[in-house]
Design an enzyme around this catalytic site. Sequence first.
Site, short mmCIF file in Angstrom:
data_model
loop_
_atom_site.label_atom_id
_atom_site.label_comp_id
_atom_site.label_asym_id
_atom_site.label_seq_id
_atom_site.Cartn_x
_atom_site.Cartn_y
_atom_site.Cartn_z
N ASP A 276 42.97 -21.61 56.19
CA ASP A 276 42.31 -20.34 56.46
C ASP A 276 41.31 -20.07 55.34
OD1 ASP A 276 41.58 -17.68 56.80
OD2 ASP A 276 43.58 -17.01 57.37
N HIS A 277 40.03 -20.09 55.68
CA HIS A 277 38.99 -19.98 54.65
C HIS A 277 38.90 -18.59 54.05
CE1 HIS A 277 36.00 -21.74 52.27
NE2 HIS A 277 35.29 -22.38 53.19
N ARG A 278 39.58 -17.60 54.63
CA ARG A 278 39.64 -16.28 54.00
C ARG A 278 40.52 -16.34 52.75
NH1 ARG A 278 42.10 -12.79 58.75
NH2 ARG A 278 43.50 -14.59 58.62
#
Length: 470
Positions: free
Chosen positions: A440-442
């Site tokens: 998850d790039h968040r």
Amino acid sequence: MTATMIKEFRLPDLGEGLTESEILSWKVAVGDTVTLNQVIAEVETAKAVVELPSPFAGVVAELHEQPGTVVEVGKPIVSFEVDDAGSSNGGGAPAAGDRSAGDRSVVDTAANGAPAAVAAEAVGSPAKREPNLVGYGAVVEHSGRPTRRARGNVQDVKSPTPEAPAIAEPVLSRQADVASERPRSTPPVRKLARDLGIDLQLVPGTGQGGLITREDVQSYIGAAETAQATPVSDGQNERESRTPIKGVRKFTAAAMVQSAFTAPHVTEFLTVDVTATMELLARLKGNKAFEGYKLTPLTIAAKAVLVALRNNPTLNSRWDEASQEIVQFNYVNLGIAAATPRGLTVPNIKDADRLTLRELSTELTDLTDTARAGKTSPSELSGGTISITNIGVFGIDAGTPILNPGEAAIVALGAVRKAPWVVNDELAVRQVMSLSLSFDHRLVDGEQGSRFLADLGDILADPAMVMTMI
């Protein structure tokens, strides 16, 4: 002559606020004598197949629902004839629902007709509740975080206490219906209509006071399909088979869609020479200390993931949208994707980071055997922090795995294959595996994800690297 009474057992909430379950099979029949905590039914929730223990010792008086029926939480599913002095609370004072201790046929609908697992989930507590699935495979610590999977069976269920609040029943509005009001129905029926794209304003309600039931929605769909059917068949339909989407498969599909369209996925790949790992695996299998343990590439890879997380803790976290916070876990509940006859499930091993290799081997074996038998409990399917999917068992090299909802990363293990590889500037035949990491790039930056994948690859290429990371 001993006086008896009728006790109703209502379908409990089996964890995580599930609103309904399907009766798969009854293990008892009307007239059977049952003991406390005897398994009486097998039900399927949206997450797992669960065995229901009897909350009473007595005689089965009535089975209210047939196998294949989807039942809402709180609805009666079975009634028992019990001694009025020998209810599930151990024969103390009459329960709140009793009219009289001397009546021969008194119906009690209080929550002491549900097992201990239900009492913790009953409506009425203002505090945030955690699933307390005693007897269903999980134990909740005082911290609220589930511990590792309990090894007990349904006999571990404690007798319910008379103080347990009653299960809330659907509340029906007594106000006059007007055209501008939202159609009256229960939450599960409204969800069913949303899933099917049905406007409840168009569905006639046949329930009490015009309540729209599940059967009303299904009848509406059937009528619509009939109206749209073509009068001439080309024989195509005779060559099709249809399977209702429900239970575990329906839940998994919804969860994957939510994950794919909520978390911004990034996937990276790394091909590794795992010859040293496979040699280690062969040595361990011949070691007396590991005699009787099932050791596979997944066992070693799972341990490698746990070690790599120590230097890369951001991959063991989740995004809390409501509070706009990143939650960092100081424990690892390792999820293992498992293909089962009922669909894909991802049970997890609680506190996997605390386990030795032998303990991890035992937990992996138990987890996969339980999943394939369709006996995974709801507690084992919740609370995961990072997952592994072993696509190599299907002969696949790499893929782009979708995150398990609520987790920051998932690792896909490819097949171990013999392939040409450069070793000390010379070409050699080595055993090679491809690793796929989605994150998850968040939560995880590219650098963090890349470092984790590189560390994982280093361990599998040279297991001695573990000594530099612990």
